[in-house]
Design a protein around this motif. Structure first.
Motif, PDB file in Angstrom:
ATOM      1  N   UNK A 314       1.660  33.415 -36.674  1.00 38.74           N
ATOM      2  CA  UNK A 314       1.076  33.845 -35.400  1.00 38.74           C
ATOM      3  C   UNK A 314       2.107  34.625 -34.598  1.00 38.74           C
ATOM      4  N   UNK A 315       3.346  34.120 -34.583  1.00 30.93           N
ATOM      5  CA  UNK A 315       4.418  34.820 -33.863  1.00 30.93           C
ATOM      6  C   UNK A 315       4.621  36.215 -34.433  1.00 30.93           C
ATOM      7  N   UNK A 316       4.592  36.331 -35.746  1.00 27.57           N
ATOM      8  CA  UNK A 316       4.745  37.641 -36.402  1.00 27.57           C
ATOM      9  C   UNK A 316       3.635  38.591 -35.958  1.00 27.57           C
ATOM     10  N   UNK A 317       2.406  38.085 -35.903  1.00 29.45           N
ATOM     11  CA  UNK A 317       1.289  38.924 -35.463  1.00 29.45           C
ATOM     12  C   UNK A 317       1.455  39.351 -34.012  1.00 29.45           C
ATOM     13  N   UNK A 324      11.905  42.278 -37.092  1.00 29.09           N
ATOM     14  CA  UNK A 324      12.924  42.655 -38.054  1.00 29.09           C
ATOM     15  C   UNK A 324      12.354  42.512 -39.468  1.00 29.09           C
ATOM     16  N   UNK A 325      12.593  43.487 -40.332  1.00 32.04           N
ATOM     17  CA  UNK A 325      11.976  43.497 -41.666  1.00 32.04           C
ATOM     18  C   UNK A 325      12.385  42.292 -42.503  1.00 32.04           C
ATOM     19  N   UNK A 326      13.658  41.947 -42.493  1.00 32.32           N
ATOM     20  CA  UNK A 326      14.126  40.815 -43.297  1.00 32.32           C
ATOM     21  C   UNK A 326      13.526  39.512 -42.770  1.00 32.32           C
ATOM     22  N   UNK A 327      13.449  39.380 -41.460  1.00 35.54           N
ATOM     23  CA  UNK A 327      12.857  38.184 -40.851  1.00 35.54           C
ATOM     24  C   UNK A 327      11.380  38.099 -41.199  1.00 35.54           C
ATOM     25  N   UNK A 328      10.678  39.219 -41.135  1.00 37.02           N
ATOM     26  CA  UNK A 328       9.255  39.237 -41.491  1.00 37.02           C
ATOM     27  C   UNK A 328       9.051  38.816 -42.943  1.00 37.02           C
ATOM     28  N   UNK A 329       9.887  39.310 -43.838  1.00 35.95           N
ATOM     29  CA  UNK A 329       9.762  38.951 -45.254  1.00 35.95           C
ATOM     30  C   UNK A 329       9.973  37.457 -45.452  1.00 35.95           C
ATOM     31  N   UNK A 330      10.924  36.900 -44.728  1.00 29.00           N
ATOM     32  CA  UNK A 330      11.188  35.466 -44.845  1.00 29.00           C
ATOM     33  C   UNK A 330      10.006  34.653 -44.338  1.00 29.00           C
ATOM     34  N   UNK A 331       9.420  35.069 -43.224  1.00 28.70           N
ATOM     35  CA  UNK A 331       8.257  34.368 -42.680  1.00 28.70           C
ATOM     36  C   UNK A 331       7.110  34.397 -43.679  1.00 28.70           C
ATOM     37  N   UNK A 332       6.893  35.536 -44.298  1.00 26.60           N
ATOM     38  CA  UNK A 332       5.752  35.674 -45.211  1.00 26.60           C
ATOM     39  C   UNK A 332       5.922  34.880 -46.499  1.00 26.60           C
ATOM     40  N   UNK A 333       7.150  34.540 -46.859  1.00 27.14           N
ATOM     41  CA  UNK A 333       7.350  33.812 -48.116  1.00 27.14           C
ATOM     42  C   UNK A 333       7.227  32.302 -47.944  1.00 27.14           C
ATOM     43  N   UNK A 334       7.105  31.816 -46.705  1.00 23.47           N
ATOM     44  CA  UNK A 334       6.968  30.381 -46.463  1.00 23.47           C
ATOM     45  C   UNK A 334       5.522  29.962 -46.704  1.00 23.47           C
ATOM     46  N   UNK A 335       5.247  29.040 -47.651  1.00 24.61           N
ATOM     47  CA  UNK A 335       3.867  28.593 -47.885  1.00 24.61           C
ATOM     48  C   UNK A 335       3.301  27.928 -46.628  1.00 24.61           C
ATOM     49  N   UNK A 492      17.613  26.270 -44.638  1.00 25.46           N
ATOM     50  CA  UNK A 492      16.623  27.202 -45.181  1.00 25.46           C
ATOM     51  C   UNK A 492      15.391  27.298 -44.280  1.00 25.46           C
ATOM     52  N   UNK A 493      15.401  26.538 -43.182  1.00 25.24           N
ATOM     53  CA  UNK A 493      14.294  26.601 -42.242  1.00 25.24           C
ATOM     54  C   UNK A 493      14.560  27.722 -41.235  1.00 25.24           C
ATOM     55  N   UNK A 494      13.504  28.192 -40.615  1.00 26.46           N
ATOM     56  CA  UNK A 494      13.682  29.221 -39.599  1.00 26.46           C
ATOM     57  C   UNK A 494      14.512  28.675 -38.444  1.00 26.46           C
ATOM     58  N   UNK A 495      15.354  29.533 -37.873  1.00 31.56           N
ATOM     59  CA  UNK A 495      16.190  29.124 -36.746  1.00 31.56           C
ATOM     60  C   UNK A 495      15.494  29.475 -35.442  1.00 31.56           C
ATOM     61  N   UNK A 496      15.909  28.799 -34.380  1.00 26.52           N
ATOM     62  CA  UNK A 496      15.316  29.067 -33.064  1.00 26.52           C
ATOM     63  C   UNK A 496      15.598  30.503 -32.626  1.00 26.52           C
TER      64      UNK A 496
END
Length: 539
Positions: A314-317, A324-335, A492-496
């Motif tokens: 939701x945050x990405x949307x 950031x592209x790398x951050x977006x890729x990381x978000x999308x790979x989380x099941x 490996x979790x998202x950081x604040x």
């Protein structure tokens, strides 16, 4: 209905606090921080920021605060949560620093521990109290007593190393690396196996020989997780849910007086008392890094810092192409696709289990699990993930009215059922066309162990993953804002702190993980404050 000890203004309106002022007036004010989403972590974050003197505005899209930890009245006079149902990981610092007890927070441990009936008519009650639990195991499977002690010991060693009472709790602040965690475990191979490697099946087979004893525990390794207990890393889920230290009772779960939503409602009260402004029914359309947010109504609210309590998708949307592209890729790979169903019921009497007859017995004071066989666990997980409804589900049952009659009318009992696996989307049909079928599967999975079900059921509500997604805003209906298996935990979790200027996260997607914890919000607030101090010093 409501206990005289609970004096929450937010609870008095079931979290439907509305707008404190017109949207235009809110947009005209100066804000330091906007928090997007009034889930419990967002409210905790707002409370800490406001107490530090920051001008904080919390914007909640729904008409009600609380997110996944709220209260609704599905039937007249009955209050239940559409998602969260029991409390065991709420952080002691959050409880005491924000003085939740002084605002009406009351918690009662589910003293009966874990009760599990079996197909052969036997049953076991794994009490919270070790001495009583050992007595039960000595009667039920004496050959497993030594192994059970060893299994509890490794879990205790991990908890004591990583989450000791007092100083040294790794949940506070940024995550340590895996190497740092291994250092804290001091070469304990079993502890590392539990935390990083073992499947739940491997765990129970390592320590227990009685098949029923093994089955009793399997569900504890996959709660809220789209995985089978045969899958690597699921033993870590078992540890995660046993790592709490509420009220000095390690690994214990219990009931919040008034219902789980009281956690969020009281946090909302605390945040407002500290000076934060909380607005419900004010959906954000876009996050503008370094500038603030834009509402769906078109108004822009200016703030140098934005903290999102929404899940990462939701945050990405909301970032609308500015991530950031790398951050977006990381978000999308989380099941983030859930396979759990929440079923709320009212009963005319408590379940009467054929293995231990009676409708007011010691086993009603704990959680109840209805087991699956190892083959069913594997096969039913596979079925759900290809859109098929399994013929049977594992179910975890909680009976709040045994401890707290404030949430229902006299003579009415509530039953919260958390069950899996179900499909997020059906291969044939939809949740709208198959909801009753899912409800029947859940009820039948429980009723095979009870003599008075479904007869005692007076009302029933079925909430599948899409319902959770729609009603509380969790993408995929995933209750932890993304998987909490080892590959997605700790460092490996998202950081604040995100790569986008002035944009932060504070929800369950951040370290240390999912559940009603509050520490995610506290950690995020401290990072926001630290970054503010750095900017001030540079100026």
């Amino acid at each position: 209905m409501t206990s005289s000890r609970i004096r929450s203004p937010t609870a008095a309106v079931l979290g439907r606090i509305g707008l404190p002022d017109s949207v235009g007036a809110l947009a005209a004010r100066r804000w330091d921080v906007v928090v997007v989403g009034a889930g419990h972590n967002g409210l905790a974050c707002a409370a800490y920021l406001a107490r530090a003197g920051r001008r904080v505005l919390v914007l909640e899209a729904m008409q009600q605060v609380g997110g996944a930890c709220t209260l609704e009245e599905p039937w007249p006079g009955v209050r239940m949560s559409p998602c969260a149902y029991v409390c065991g990981l709420l952080h002691p610092l959050v409880i005491h620093e924000l003085d939740l007890p002084g605002h009406g927070f009351r918690w009662t441990p589910a003293s009966g521990g874990l009760f599990v009936p079996f197909e052969d008519g036997s049953s076991i009650q794994l009490w919270n109290d070790d001495e009583r639990c050992e007595e039960e195991i000595r009667r039920f499977a004496p050959q497993d007593l030594r192994g059970w002690r060893a299994m509890q010991s490794v879990k205790r060693r991990v908890r004591d190393a990583l989450r000791p009472e007092g100083e040294g709790d790794i949940w506070i602040g940024p995550s340590p690396s895996r190497e740092e965690i291994e250092h804290l475990l001091d070469g304990d191979a079993e502890a590392c196996g539990l935390l990083f490697e073992w499947s739940m099946v491997e765990l129970v087979e390592r320590y227990l020989s009685d098949e029923r004893m093994q089955l009793a525990y399997l569900g504890q390794g996959v709660i809220g997780t789209n995985a089978s207990p045969h899958d690597r890393g699921t033993a870590s889920i078992y540890y995660h849910h046993a790592s709490g230290r509420m009220e000095g009772q390690a690994g214990t779960w219990g009931y919040v007086e008034g219902g789980m939503g009281m956690v969020s409602f009281i946090l909302c009260d605390v945040a407002k008392e500290a000076g934060a402004v909380v607005a419900a029914g004010a959906p954000v359309a876009r996050i503008l890094p370094g500038e603030g947010v834009e509402l769906t109504s078109g108004e822009r609210i200016v703030a140098a810092q934005v903290v999102s309590n929404a899940d990462p998708r939701v945050t990405l949307a909301l970032l609308d192409g500015q991530a950031d592209e790398a951050w977006e890729a990381r978000v999308r790979e989380i099941p983030i696709e859930g396979v759990t169903v929440k079923v709320n019921m009212t009963l005319s009497e408590l379940p009467d289990f054929t293995a231990r007859p009676g409708t007011r017995e010691p086993h009603h004071t704990g959680q109840v699990n209805t087991p699956l066989t190892k083959d069913e666990w594997r096969g039913h997980h596979q079925m759900a993930n290809v859109g098929e409804l399994p013929p049977r589900v594992w179910a975890e049952l909680y009976l709040q009215t045994v401890f707290d009659t404030s949430i229902a009318l006299e003579g009415v009992h509530t039953l919260s059922v958390f069950a899996q696996y179900v499909p997020y989307r059906f291969r044939k049909g939809s949740w709208d066309t198959r909801r009753d079928e899912v409800g029947s599967v859940v009820v039948d999975s429980i009723a095979r162990f009870c003599s008075n079900l479904p007869r005692a059921i007076t009302a029933l509500e079925v909430l599948g993953p899409p319902d959770i997604e729609r009603r509380v805003g969790l993408t995929g209906g995933h209750i932890f804002q993304g998987e909490i298996l080892p590959d997605y935990m700790w460092d490996r979790r998202l950081t604040a702190r995100t790569p986008m200027p002035g944009v932060y996260l504070c929800g369950a997607c951040t370290y240390p993980g999912g559940s009603v914890m509050g520490i995610n919000g506290r950690n995020a607030a401290n990072i926001v404050l630290s970054d503010t101090e750095k900017v001030t010093r540079r100026k």
